[in-house]
Design a protein around this motif. Structure first.
Motif, mmCIF file in Angstrom:
data_model
loop_
_atom_site.group_PDB
_atom_site.id
_atom_site.type_symbol
_atom_site.label_atom_id
_atom_site.label_comp_id
_atom_site.label_asym_id
_atom_site.label_seq_id
_atom_site.Cartn_x
_atom_site.Cartn_y
_atom_site.Cartn_z
ATOM 1 N N ASP A 16 -10.311 -3.965 -1.070
ATOM 2 C CA ASP A 16 -9.053 -3.298 -1.146
ATOM 3 C C ASP A 16 -9.144 -2.634 -2.402
ATOM 4 O O ASP A 16 -10.037 -2.675 -3.400
ATOM 5 N N THR A 17 -8.062 -1.690 -2.739
ATOM 6 C CA THR A 17 -7.969 -0.934 -3.800
ATOM 7 C C THR A 17 -6.434 -0.825 -4.300
ATOM 8 O O THR A 17 -6.036 -0.023 -5.488
ATOM 9 N N GLY A 18 -5.471 -1.501 -3.884
ATOM 10 C CA GLY A 18 -4.043 -1.323 -4.475
ATOM 11 C C GLY A 18 -3.371 -0.160 -4.093
ATOM 12 O O GLY A 18 -3.602 0.608 -3.242
ATOM 13 N N ILE A 19 -2.526 0.068 -5.293
ATOM 14 C CA ILE A 19 -1.721 1.429 -5.051
ATOM 15 C C ILE A 19 -2.136 2.516 -6.078
ATOM 16 O O ILE A 19 -3.031 1.870 -7.078
ATOM 17 N N GLY A 20 -1.833 3.659 -5.832
ATOM 18 C CA GLY A 20 -2.113 4.691 -6.820
ATOM 19 C C GLY A 20 -0.907 5.030 -7.636
ATOM 20 O O GLY A 20 0.345 4.704 -7.185
ATOM 21 N N PRO A 21 -0.883 5.954 -8.613
ATOM 22 C CA PRO A 21 0.159 6.038 -9.661
ATOM 23 C C PRO A 21 1.247 7.014 -9.006
ATOM 24 O O PRO A 21 2.274 7.102 -9.183
ATOM 25 N N GLU A 22 0.702 7.971 -8.135
ATOM 26 C CA GLU A 22 1.721 8.857 -7.538
ATOM 27 C C GLU A 22 2.334 7.851 -6.410
ATOM 28 O O GLU A 22 3.698 8.280 -6.337
ATOM 29 N N GLN A 23 1.905 7.095 -5.571
ATOM 30 C CA GLN A 23 2.746 6.137 -4.793
ATOM 31 C C GLN A 23 3.974 5.490 -5.558
ATOM 32 O O GLN A 23 5.028 5.302 -5.183
ATOM 33 N N ALA A 24 3.583 5.048 -6.615
ATOM 34 C CA ALA A 24 4.585 4.278 -7.616
ATOM 35 C C ALA A 24 5.590 5.334 -8.502
ATOM 36 O O ALA A 24 6.870 5.035 -8.303
ATOM 37 N N GLY A 25 5.047 6.176 -9.013
ATOM 38 C CA GLY A 25 5.790 7.104 -9.785
ATOM 39 C C GLY A 25 6.637 8.307 -9.012
ATOM 40 O O GLY A 25 7.445 8.955 -9.585
ATOM 41 N N GLU A 26 5.838 8.754 -7.817
ATOM 42 C CA GLU A 26 6.662 9.978 -7.118
ATOM 43 C C GLU A 26 6.464 9.532 -5.828
ATOM 44 O O GLU A 26 6.228 10.085 -5.010
ATOM 45 N N HIS A 27 7.023 8.380 -5.534
ATOM 46 C CA HIS A 27 7.267 7.814 -4.084
ATOM 47 C C HIS A 27 7.819 8.837 -3.040
ATOM 48 O O HIS A 27 7.159 9.083 -2.131
ATOM 49 N N ALA A 28 8.936 9.316 -3.215
ATOM 50 C CA ALA A 28 9.443 10.077 -2.280
ATOM 51 C C ALA A 28 8.544 11.380 -1.882
ATOM 52 O O ALA A 28 8.411 11.902 -0.859
ATOM 53 N N ARG A 29 8.027 11.818 -3.111
ATOM 54 C CA ARG A 29 7.421 13.000 -2.934
ATOM 55 C C ARG A 29 6.086 12.816 -2.379
ATOM 56 O O ARG A 29 5.444 13.777 -1.607
ATOM 57 N N TYR A 30 5.329 11.812 -2.642
ATOM 58 C CA TYR A 30 3.909 11.418 -2.131
ATOM 59 C C TYR A 30 4.273 11.244 -0.375
ATOM 60 O O TYR A 30 3.324 11.698 0.199
ATOM 61 N N TYR A 31 5.227 10.479 0.135
ATOM 62 C CA TYR A 31 5.515 10.208 1.266
ATOM 63 C C TYR A 31 6.309 11.337 2.108
ATOM 64 O O TYR A 31 6.911 11.132 3.256
ATOM 65 N N ARG A 32 6.401 12.422 1.351
ATOM 66 C CA ARG A 32 7.561 13.513 2.034
ATOM 67 C C ARG A 32 6.854 13.807 3.474
ATOM 68 O O ARG A 32 5.603 14.206 3.663
ATOM 69 N N GLY A 33 7.946 13.991 4.423
ATOM 70 C CA GLY A 33 7.446 14.320 5.759
ATOM 71 C C GLY A 33 7.247 13.193 6.444
ATOM 72 O O GLY A 33 6.763 13.328 7.758
ATOM 73 N N SER A 34 7.241 11.988 5.972
ATOM 74 C CA SER A 34 6.767 10.754 6.788
ATOM 75 C C SER A 34 7.999 9.756 6.859
ATOM 76 O O SER A 34 8.917 9.890 5.943
ATOM 77 N N ILE A 35 8.046 8.937 7.847
ATOM 78 C CA ILE A 35 9.234 8.304 8.064
ATOM 79 C C ILE A 35 9.190 7.246 6.530
ATOM 80 O O ILE A 35 10.325 6.679 6.365
ATOM 81 N N MET A 36 8.183 6.984 6.228
ATOM 82 C CA MET A 36 7.926 6.192 4.798
ATOM 83 C C MET A 36 8.988 6.721 3.674
ATOM 84 O O MET A 36 9.332 6.081 3.120
ATOM 85 N N GLU A 37 9.168 8.068 3.746
ATOM 86 C CA GLU A 37 10.241 8.570 2.626
ATOM 87 C C GLU A 37 11.616 8.033 2.733
ATOM 88 O O GLU A 37 11.914 7.875 1.614
ATOM 89 N N TYR A 38 11.876 7.703 4.067
ATOM 90 C CA TYR A 38 13.081 7.210 4.136
ATOM 91 C C TYR A 38 13.259 5.782 4.494
ATOM 92 O O TYR A 38 14.472 5.112 4.149
ATOM 93 N N LEU A 39 12.239 5.108 5.007
ATOM 94 C CA LEU A 39 12.178 3.781 5.131
ATOM 95 C C LEU A 39 12.169 2.757 3.775
ATOM 96 O O LEU A 39 12.561 1.809 3.905
ATOM 97 N N MET A 40 11.325 3.271 2.985
ATOM 98 C CA MET A 40 10.693 2.735 1.809
ATOM 99 C C MET A 40 11.917 3.015 0.465
ATOM 100 O O MET A 40 12.029 4.336 0.480
ATOM 101 N N ASP A 41 12.178 2.339 -0.325
ATOM 102 C CA ASP A 41 12.717 2.782 -1.391
ATOM 103 C C ASP A 41 11.987 3.235 -2.663
ATOM 104 O O ASP A 41 10.691 3.102 -2.533
ATOM 105 N N ASP A 42 12.597 4.013 -3.577
ATOM 106 C CA ASP A 42 11.758 4.783 -4.448
ATOM 107 C C ASP A 42 11.026 3.943 -5.491
ATOM 108 O O ASP A 42 10.051 3.996 -5.775
ATOM 109 N N ASP A 43 11.609 2.445 -5.722
ATOM 110 C CA ASP A 43 11.150 1.541 -6.492
ATOM 111 C C ASP A 43 10.435 0.502 -5.733
ATOM 112 O O ASP A 43 10.251 -0.477 -6.433
#
Length: 330
Positions: A61-88
């Motif tokens: 496994d590789t864990g998470i990357g900095p874009e997922q943590a620091g720019e969550h909504a931007r990273y997942y823009r256009g996906s249901i995950m943008e709305y389902l998951m919190d920015d933090d």
């Protein structure tokens, strides 16, 4: 041959609903997952670095990357995950990024030629883009389901997290079984790393059995969230794929645990004292006899012979003292 060393790599933390970890017996649902904003806990995210005598550094496994943590909504823009998951949802300090964790052991991402993916969920493949050159090993069922939607909404593998991979290596479990498993996959043909099919949490979830000198380490990904999830009939996580397969996989892990008396289980998110102690003990790449004895004593104090929990070890949610949404597990 045995693997020479196993290093747990701390790759940040994730905020999860308590019910996701412990509400499976109460049928905690995807709707509750999306709506319950009052009962969160924070748990660690771990990948694992294995030093193999011939293959060099191998990642599980590789864990998470900095874009997922620091720019969550931007990273997942256009996906249901943008709305389902919190920015933090994720926290990833600079010193816990994959590059920094590898550097602590003298490696760069370019040095890693083999990555094993236990399953495609985002907190396990977020830093996969650092390894476009590597062979990525995973269960064939997981590979074939990569474009499907988990829970009917969430993609099993978010495209941005896997688009860099060039060398997929789907695995079939055609080698002899071990413990409760009918088949296995001896990854390098030397018995040091054995992959085991543990579907249920995802279609092709895979666990990694690492054969060490005098003991064995099981890395089950999210087939189990914590060691306490061996108590299947008392502690169960939210079901994200096939509940029947999930339960069957845990039963097989129980059998393996009985068959290998010196087996220790290192899950990716274990926030219990067992997980914390073993990860600290393995900071140097392996367990001492004293630490192995501690683990076995903890297990005896926690489970009876058929994996029922000591009542004192049953988890419960403890609200935050300040009234906030993020509590703890007692």
């Amino acid at each position: 041959m045995t693997a020479s060393k196993v290093f747990p790599l701390r790759i940040g933390r994730t905020k999860v609903p308590y019910g996701q970890f412990y509400g499976g017996l109460g049928d905690f649902s995807i709707a509750e997952f999306a709506e319950d904003k009052d009962h969160f806990i924070r748990v660690p995210i771990h990948a694992f670095l294995i030093e193999h005598a011939e293959r060099g550094p191998v990642l599980v496994d590789t864990g998470i990357g900095p874009e997922q943590a620091g720019e969550h909504a931007r990273y997942y823009r256009g996906s249901i995950m943008e709305y389902l998951m919190d920015d933090d949802e994720y926290e990833l300090p600079a010193g816990e990024r994959m590059e920094a964790q590898l550097a602590r052991h003298g490696y760069r991402p370019a040095d890693v030629q083999d990555v094993v993916i236990t399953h495609f969920h985002e907190d396990h493949i977020g830093a996969l883009n650092l390894f476009p050159h590597a062979q990525v090993h995973l269960g064939r069922a997981e590979y074939e389901a990569r474009n499907t939607k988990a829970l009917g909404l969430i993609p099993l593998a978010y495209p941005r997290s896997i688009e860099a991979v060039r060398h997929w290596r789907p695995v079939d479990f055609t080698d002899p079984g071990i413990g409760g498993f009918d088949g296995s996959a001896d990854l390098f043909g030397d018995g040091s790393l054995v992959l085991l099919p543990t579907p249920g949490h995802s279609p092709g979830s895979t666990s990694v059995l690492v054969r060490m000198d005098g003991y064995d380490v099981l890395l089950p990904g999210d087939a189990m969230y914590t060691i306490q999830h061996l108590a299947l009939d008392q502690v169960r996580q939210m079901q994200t794929a096939d509940a029947g397969l999930f339960a069957d996989s845990i039963r097989r892990i129980q059998w393996l645990h009985r068959a290998l008396p010196n087996l220790v289980v290192l899950t990716s998110h274990d926030h219990t004292r067992y997980g914390e102690h073993l990860r600290a003990a393995m900071a140097g790449g392996g367990l001492s006899e004293a630490d192995l004895a501690w683990a076995k004593a903890w297990e005896r104090d926690t489970f009876d012979p058929v994996y029922n929990l000591n009542p004192a070890k049953l988890p419960r949610f403890v609200p935050a003292a300040d009234g906030g949404p993020v509590g703890q597990v007692a």
